[in-house]
Design a protein around this motif. Structure first.
Motif, PDB file in Angstrom:
ATOM      1  N   ASN A 299       0.683  -1.111   0.015  1.00 48.92           N
ATOM      2  CA  ASN A 299       0.118   0.036   0.127  1.00 48.92           C
ATOM      3  C   ASN A 299       0.916   1.203   0.049  1.00 48.92           C
ATOM      4  OD1 ASN A 299      -1.688   1.995   0.417  1.00 48.92           O
ATOM      5  ND2 ASN A 299      -2.648   1.396   2.484  1.00 48.92           N
ATOM      6  N   SER A 300       1.034   1.932  -1.173  1.00 47.81           N
ATOM      7  CA  SER A 300       1.672   3.023  -1.361  1.00 47.81           C
ATOM      8  C   SER A 300       1.371   4.379  -0.317  1.00 47.81           C
ATOM      9  CB  SER A 300       2.091   3.527  -2.802  1.00 47.81           C
ATOM     10  OG  SER A 300       2.587   2.204  -3.442  1.00 47.81           O
ATOM     11  N   SER A 301       0.055   4.287  -0.174  1.00 48.47           N
ATOM     12  CA  SER A 301      -0.204   5.354   0.828  1.00 48.47           C
ATOM     13  C   SER A 301       0.311   5.218   2.154  1.00 48.47           C
ATOM     14  CB  SER A 301      -1.816   5.330   0.794  1.00 48.47           C
ATOM     15  OG  SER A 301      -2.370   4.229   1.726  1.00 48.47           O
ATOM     16  N   ALA A 302       0.960   4.068   2.570  1.00 48.43           N
ATOM     17  CA  ALA A 302       1.625   3.880   3.882  1.00 48.43           C
ATOM     18  C   ALA A 302       2.851   4.120   3.601  1.00 48.43           C
ATOM     19  CB  ALA A 302       1.186   2.572   4.416  1.00 48.43           C
TER      20      ALA A 302
ATOM     21  N   LEU B 198      10.433   2.679   7.724  1.00 45.43           N
ATOM     22  CA  LEU B 198      10.520   2.396   8.943  1.00 45.43           C
ATOM     23  C   LEU B 198       9.329   1.274   9.393  1.00 45.43           C
ATOM     24  CD1 LEU B 198      12.266   1.781  11.592  1.00 45.43           C
ATOM     25  CD2 LEU B 198      11.067   3.660  12.681  1.00 45.43           C
ATOM     26  N   TRP B 199       9.472   0.139   9.684  1.00 54.44           N
ATOM     27  CA  TRP B 199       8.364  -0.825   9.586  1.00 54.44           C
ATOM     28  C   TRP B 199       8.620  -1.756  10.920  1.00 54.44           C
ATOM     29  CZ3 TRP B 199       4.602  -1.470   5.775  1.00 54.44           C
ATOM     30  CH2 TRP B 199       4.782  -0.622   4.580  1.00 54.44           C
ATOM     31  N   ILE B 200       7.468  -2.067  11.566  1.00 58.45           N
ATOM     32  CA  ILE B 200       7.482  -2.766  12.875  1.00 58.45           C
ATOM     33  C   ILE B 200       7.005  -4.196  12.320  1.00 58.45           C
ATOM     34  CG2 ILE B 200       5.230  -2.068  13.633  1.00 58.45           C
ATOM     35  CD1 ILE B 200       6.027  -2.582  16.438  1.00 58.45           C
ATOM     36  N   VAL B 201       7.656  -5.321  12.817  1.00 55.70           N
ATOM     37  CA  VAL B 201       7.209  -6.776  12.668  1.00 55.70           C
ATOM     38  C   VAL B 201       6.647  -7.151  13.950  1.00 55.70           C
ATOM     39  CG1 VAL B 201       7.988  -8.726  11.581  1.00 55.70           C
ATOM     40  CG2 VAL B 201       8.978  -6.711  10.596  1.00 55.70           C
ATOM     41  N   GLU B 202       5.458  -7.943  13.646  1.00 56.80           N
ATOM     42  CA  GLU B 202       4.643  -8.422  14.709  1.00 56.80           C
ATOM     43  C   GLU B 202       3.950  -9.735  14.359  1.00 56.80           C
ATOM     44  OE1 GLU B 202       3.561  -4.834  17.664  1.00 56.80           O
ATOM     45  OE2 GLU B 202       2.539  -4.613  15.464  1.00 56.80           O
ATOM     46  N   GLY B 203       3.493 -10.627  15.498  1.00 60.38           N
ATOM     47  CA  GLY B 203       2.756 -11.532  14.995  1.00 60.38           C
ATOM     48  C   GLY B 203       3.471 -12.684  14.653  1.00 60.38           C
ATOM     49  N   ASN B 204       2.678 -13.939  14.242  1.00 60.91           N
ATOM     50  CA  ASN B 204       3.205 -15.184  13.660  1.00 60.91           C
ATOM     51  C   ASN B 204       4.059 -15.763  14.976  1.00 60.91           C
ATOM     52  OD1 ASN B 204       3.470 -17.115  11.814  1.00 60.91           O
ATOM     53  ND2 ASN B 204       5.296 -16.113  10.728  1.00 60.91           N
ATOM     54  N   GLY B 205       3.858 -15.683  16.208  1.00 58.35           N
ATOM     55  CA  GLY B 205       4.389 -16.293  17.381  1.00 58.35           C
ATOM     56  C   GLY B 205       5.796 -15.222  17.937  1.00 58.35           C
TER      57      GLY B 205
ATOM     58  N   ARG C   4       3.828  -3.367   9.622  1.00 53.58           N
ATOM     59  CA  ARG C   4       3.115  -2.006   9.919  1.00 53.58           C
ATOM     60  C   ARG C   4       4.157  -1.057   9.575  1.00 53.58           C
ATOM     61  NH1 ARG C   4       1.300  -0.484  14.392  1.00 53.58           N
ATOM     62  NH2 ARG C   4       2.028  -1.983  15.670  1.00 53.58           N
ATOM     63  N   PRO C   5       3.728   0.106   8.846  1.00 50.74           N
ATOM     64  CA  PRO C   5       4.562   1.213   8.646  1.00 50.74           C
ATOM     65  C   PRO C   5       4.721   2.019  10.101  1.00 50.74           C
ATOM     66  CG  PRO C   5       2.748   1.569   7.469  1.00 50.74           C
ATOM     67  CD  PRO C   5       2.572   0.199   7.974  1.00 50.74           C
ATOM     68  N   LEU C   6       5.713   2.787  10.249  1.00 50.12           N
ATOM     69  CA  LEU C   6       5.609   3.624  11.457  1.00 50.12           C
ATOM     70  C   LEU C   6       5.897   5.060  10.570  1.00 50.12           C
ATOM     71  CD1 LEU C   6       7.924   1.900  13.868  1.00 50.12           C
ATOM     72  CD2 LEU C   6       5.749   2.035  13.883  1.00 50.12           C
TER      73      LEU C   6
END
Length: 303
Positions: A19-22, A26-33, A293-295
């Motif tokens: 999604n280029s609007s985001a 700098l991105w946060i990586v979460e989930g998947n355990g 997710r983007p920050l």
């Protein structure tokens, strides 16, 4: 020198649709355990110091991670020596092997006049690294004082956060040998052909290196990772060549990242060109089940 500087821009940034609007690098990586998040920062490996900007969110992400991981472990001097060694082709190979006498003269003259590089003295360097060395040398015409996000981040980890240098807190997503293995999948002949293609195209398309550099910096600080990924060249032959290298390295990295993130929250620093696109790290990690997710960044702080 339009094409060589477009290649330089990709090297420095190097390297389903995001999604280029985001817009963010700098991105946060979460989930998947994952018990704790990790972060990915898309950097410019080197730029003029007067263009350098900082955002406190970079530092906040660094503070809560336990490891910093670059493309290659830049804290390991032996890795850097190995990287320098693999720039050369095996004994017995020569750039002259891949060109006719006339084309070799064209290539030799081009590098001598544009970059003051004596190709005959570097006759066993691989064509790809010859192009990279020329691109970096050409940037010196734009500015003398340069800075690297990679080394500034490493310095902060060591000085501000008293990072021990002997407990594997600095890492790399690939070794020099792994990078060499990927690059060797593109034949020396193909690399040599790309150089010749670039030189011939530059006789048709001309623009200033300063303008190309300014466009690269503008693209980076707008933080549209899809635009960054597509910014290298409008020439499909050159774009395919660069994308093959970027995609192969991303595929290697995304296999290593899960284990690293499970063991320790990690702050990954990679060229911004590795983030966007169908086979960029953001989409590859999403395909693996992570929430990425983007920050929001404002670039309003000084380092």
């Amino acid at each position: 020198m339009k094409l060589i500087y477009k290649h330089l821009a990709f090297i420095l940034l190097l390297f389903y649709t995001t999604n280029s609007s985001a817009q963010s690098v700098l991105w946060i990586v979460e989930g998947n355990g994952l018990e704790k998040p990790s972060y990915i920062f898309g950097s410019v490996h080197e730029m003029c110091i007067h263009n350098f900007k900082w955002d406190i969110k970079i530092e906040r992400a660094m503070k809560i991670t336990k490891r910093v991981c670059f493309e290659i472990d830049i804290n390991n001097i032996f890795e850097l020596f190995r990287q320098k060694r693999i720039e050369k082709m095996p004994d017995g190979y020569s750039l002259k092997d891949f060109y006719s006498e006339e084309d070799y003269e064209l290539v030799s003259t081009y590098f001598k006049e544009k970059f003051k590089i004596n190709v005959e003295k570097k006759d066993n360097i691989s064509p790809l690294f010859l192009m990279m060395n020329a691109a970096y040398k050409g940037q010196k015409e734009i500015c003398k004082k340069r800075i690297s996000y990679d080394y500034e981040i490493l310095r902060l980890y060591k000085e501000k956060y008293t990072l021990p240098v002997n407990v594997n807190k600095v890492d790399g997503l690939e070794t020099a040998e792994e990078r060499d293995h990927i690059l060797k999948k593109i034949s020396y002949q193909r690399q040599a052909d790309i150089i010749l293609h670039v030189i011939r195209q530059e006789s048709i398309e001309k623009t200033s290196s300063a303008l190309e550099y300014a466009q690269m910096i503008s693209s980076y600080y707008r933080m549209d990772i899809d635009e960054i990924r597509e910014s290298s060249s409008t020439d499909p032959e050159i774009r395919d060549f660069e994308n093959n290298i970027i995609d192969a390295r991303n595929e290697l990295w995304v296999k290593k990242m899960p284990k690293m993130m499970e063991n320790n929250p990690t702050f990954f620093v990679v060229g911004a060109a590795h983030l966007g696109g169908d086979f960029g790290l953001i989409n590859l990690l999403k395909d693996e089940g992570y929430i990425v997710r983007p920050l929001k960044m404002t670039w309003d702080k000084k380092l």
